[in-house]
Design an enzyme around this catalytic site. Structure first.
Site, PDB file in Angstrom:
ATOM      1  N   GLN A  93      -1.759   8.080  -6.129  1.00  0.00           N
ATOM      2  CA  GLN A  93      -1.808   8.706  -4.811  1.00  0.00           C
ATOM      3  C   GLN A  93      -0.488   9.305  -4.350  1.00  0.00           C
ATOM      4  O   GLN A  93      -0.482  10.152  -3.470  1.00  0.00           O
ATOM      5  CB  GLN A  93      -2.249   7.629  -3.811  1.00  0.00           C
ATOM      6  CG  GLN A  93      -3.269   8.096  -2.812  1.00  0.00           C
ATOM      7  CD  GLN A  93      -3.836   6.936  -2.021  1.00  0.00           C
ATOM      8  OE1 GLN A  93      -3.669   5.790  -2.378  1.00  0.00           O
ATOM      9  NE2 GLN A  93      -4.509   7.243  -0.940  1.00  0.00           N
ATOM     10  N   ILE A 117      -7.730   4.356  -5.780  1.00  0.00           N
ATOM     11  CA  ILE A 117      -7.107   5.476  -6.501  1.00  0.00           C
ATOM     12  C   ILE A 117      -5.608   5.294  -6.715  1.00  0.00           C
ATOM     13  O   ILE A 117      -5.096   5.615  -7.788  1.00  0.00           O
ATOM     14  CB  ILE A 117      -7.371   6.836  -5.802  1.00  0.00           C
ATOM     15  CG1 ILE A 117      -6.970   6.779  -4.322  1.00  0.00           C
ATOM     16  CG2 ILE A 117      -8.827   7.253  -5.954  1.00  0.00           C
ATOM     17  CD1 ILE A 117      -7.117   8.102  -3.576  1.00  0.00           C
ATOM     18  N   CYS A 158      -8.235  -1.366  -5.458  1.00  0.00           N
ATOM     19  CA  CYS A 158      -7.239  -1.659  -4.432  1.00  0.00           C
ATOM     20  C   CYS A 158      -7.971  -1.487  -3.114  1.00  0.00           C
ATOM     21  O   CYS A 158      -9.019  -2.108  -2.926  1.00  0.00           O
ATOM     22  CB  CYS A 158      -6.010  -0.754  -4.580  1.00  0.00           C
ATOM     23  SG  CYS A 158      -6.376   0.979  -4.912  1.00  0.00           S
ATOM     24  N   ASP A 177       0.840  -1.201   0.000  1.00  0.00           N
ATOM     25  CA  ASP A 177       0.000   0.000   0.000  1.00  0.00           C
ATOM     26  C   ASP A 177       0.876   1.252   0.000  1.00  0.00           C
ATOM     27  O   ASP A 177       1.895   1.313   0.697  1.00  0.00           O
ATOM     28  CB  ASP A 177      -0.889  -0.022   1.251  1.00  0.00           C
ATOM     29  CG  ASP A 177      -2.007   1.012   1.173  1.00  0.00           C
ATOM     30  OD1 ASP A 177      -2.305   1.486   0.059  1.00  0.00           O
ATOM     31  OD2 ASP A 177      -2.584   1.336   2.223  1.00  0.00           O
ATOM     32  N   ALA A 234      -8.476   1.995  -1.494  1.00  0.00           N
ATOM     33  CA  ALA A 234      -9.241   3.224  -1.737  1.00  0.00           C
ATOM     34  C   ALA A 234      -9.742   3.309  -3.176  1.00  0.00           C
ATOM     35  O   ALA A 234     -10.703   4.015  -3.469  1.00  0.00           O
ATOM     36  CB  ALA A 234      -8.374   4.437  -1.421  1.00  0.00           C
TER      37      ALA A 234
END
Length: 565
Positions: A539, A499, A495, A450, A497
């Protein structure tokens, strides 16, 4: 082309188009047409600076109110257009101005939101000012309050209508006649008049029904306002809708939302070849690419988040600050809202649905979306748990032979194929309402932390290749059941979120598809356009930088770029 424009007006139009189209090219929007440019200039008497100000005011108003991609044949806009609340009369006043009519007693705030009312107003006024005669001679707006009571009135809506007319619509406003206003309207009217610029305040008048004919002749007024026009609003607006069928709304270009029949991801003037991309990367270095990302990050999303922010929908968002734009969100047929956005691919409309990792309370919504959108492939780029935190719910039966029911979709796990970096699961979906069944392939990439990037770019590109191969095979197997784009229905990509890793995966696919097709690409432009559909896609600056280096690694492996270039 308007041959009757004076030389000065022709020059002004060219200057206006030159300035506006600098903006459209920077924002990946279709260039403005000559006809639309003339409409804005006519409204400001060919004063170029004032027309540019009007253009941006118009765009921003439509975006702020979520008035983009008007769909007049879809509910609730269709019913609003046919309600008779708004119409444009089939006659003109003696000066040649069009006459628009708003009938206040037909508005019921408890039943119809401001958003839909404003959509209808924009749609009808846009149609009215397509006429060159209306552009030249202007517009008279009748605000008919006869027979209305306080329950028909909404101050906020009236403010928005007057604000729109005073400076955010490309029409010469001759006058606004407020007819038959009840006594209780005087206080709200005083409030509204304070909002208006002095020049427009003179054009807004409260008029008694008996005095209306001092402003407009009887043959320009409907019978219920003391005129002799027989008004059949429903038939007139129904005819307008039939004329609209199959027609693309030209003003959708202005708000930065791509037209239905074209993809926004096409080769542009700033596309780079591989050698140029490598030179750009060598010149900018990691720090320069990070700065490029920061500029993209600072750009505000071109749209609104009204639905995602609604109180009853907030619990359906995994993260309170990751919302989907109203303009591109996927709409479910029943409960309507899911945190998911349509995203275009390379030369393909709605190639992806970018979405968050499903929550337990949204499993049913997720599978309903998969069914309604005829999805054949789901791409998951996260694990369910990472670093001791839940990133995504276990929304499918994990073990071979397992089965679960989510809402009215039963999901059966037929087979799990484990690869080095990903799992490929074959699922069978059964619709318990229609008794139909379909096969869907679920891909889960396992080597992507992440907020970070995969340790191996090539492992992700190989994964992407497997996903695309499966999509191609599934479309062929789907056969005549699929009648849309040859590349098939949207792939769901998520995923946690929806984005960061989702955006990176889609950006790589778009860039590599363009590279394969024409030998060029533009990461910055791709990400900018993508963020206009799934807000905040990609992100971190590291993910943005990874897109560049992954493409070059892929090119070197394929022998498209030598290491000493």
């Amino acid at each position: 082309f308007f041959p009757h424009l004076l030389p000065r007006s022709l020059m002004a139009t060219k200057q206006f188009l030159e300035e506006i189209n600098k903006w459209t090219s920077q924002h990946g929007v279709s260039p403005l047409s000559w006809d639309v440019a003339v409409k804005f200039l006519m409204a400001r008497k060919f004063d170029v600076l004032r027309a540019i100000e009007l253009f941006h005011s118009y765009r921003e108003t439509r975006l702020r109110e979520g008035i983009v991609k008007l769909q007049p044949h879809e509910e609730p806009l269709r019913s609003e257009l046919l309600s008779g609340k708004f119409t444009v009369l089939g006659v003109r006043d003696p000066s040649g101005a069009s006459i628009a009519l708003y009938t206040a007693k037909l508005h019921h705030p408890s039943k119809t939101g401001n958003h839909v009312v404003l959509q209808a107003l924009f749609y009808l006024l846009d149609r009215a000012v397509e006429s060159f005669e209306t552009q030249r001679n202007g517009l008279v707006f009748i605000y008919d309050m006869a027979g209305s009571n306080y329950t028909n009135f909404e101050l906020d809506l009236s403010k928005k209508i007057l604000n729109l007319l005073k400076g955010a619509f490309p029409a010469r406003l001759k006058k606004v006649l407020i007819v038959g206003a009840p006594v209780w309207f005087r206080v709200p009217y005083n409030l509204l008049s304070l909002l208006l610029k002095e020049k427009l305040r003179e054009r807004v008048q409260m008029v008694k029904m008996s005095d209306l004919r001092q402003h407009l002749p009887r043959d320009c007024l409907p019978e219920h306002l003391g005129g002799c026009l027989s008004l059949d609003v429903h038939s007139w607006n129904l005819q307008l809708l039939s004329e609209q069928n199959g027609r693309v709304d030209p003003v959708d270009e202005l708000v930065g939302i791509p037209l239905e029949n074209t993809s926004i991801h096409v080769p542009g003037p700033e596309a780079m070849g591989l050698a140029e991309l490598m030179a750009h990367l060598n010149r900018a270095q990691r720090s320069g690419i990070y700065l490029e990302y920061e500029e993209l990050r600072r750009e505000q999303p071109p749209g609104t988040f009204t639905c995602a922010l609604a109180v009853h929908n907030q619990e359906r968002n995994r993260y309170g600050d990751v919302l989907c734009l109203d303009q591109t969100r996927v709409r479910l047929k029943r409960s309507d809202y899911i945190n998911a956005s349509f995203m275009d691919g390379y030369k393909q409309k709605n190639a992806y649905i970018g979405t968050q990792g499903p929550l337990e309370k949204t499993y049913g919504d997720f599978w309903r979306m998969v069914w309604e959108q005829s999805v054949l492939v789901i791409v998951m780029t996260t694990r369910t748990d990472e670093g001791g935190r839940r990133k995504c719910g276990q929304y499918w039966p994990k073990e071979e032979g397992g089965q679960e029911v989510y809402g009215h979709i039963a999901v059966v796990n037929h087979r799990v194929d484990k690869q080095a970096h990903y799992n490929q699961t074959t699922l069978e979906l059964h619709n318990t309402e229609t008794f139909e069944q379909r096969q869907v392939t679920h891909f889960q990439f396992l080597s992507w932390p992440d907020y970070g990037v995969p340790s191996s770019a090539l492992s992700l590109i190989d994964f992407l290749g497997a996903v695309k191969h499966q999509q191609q095979w599934a479309v062929q197997a789907f056969g005549s059941q699929w009648r849309g784009h040859p590349l098939g229905p949207p792939m769901v990509v998520h995923c946690s979120a929806g984005i960061g890793r989702t955006g990176t995966f889609c950006a790589l696919d778009i860039c590599l598809s363009q590279l394969q097709d024409v030998g060029t690409l533009n990461v910055c432009q791709t990400v900018r356009r993508m963020r206009a559909q799934r807000a905040f896609s990609i992100q971190t600056p590291e993910q943005y930088y990874f897109c560049h280096t992954a493409i070059l690694e892929h090119a070197q492996r394929r022998g498209l770029l030598s290491t000493n270039q």
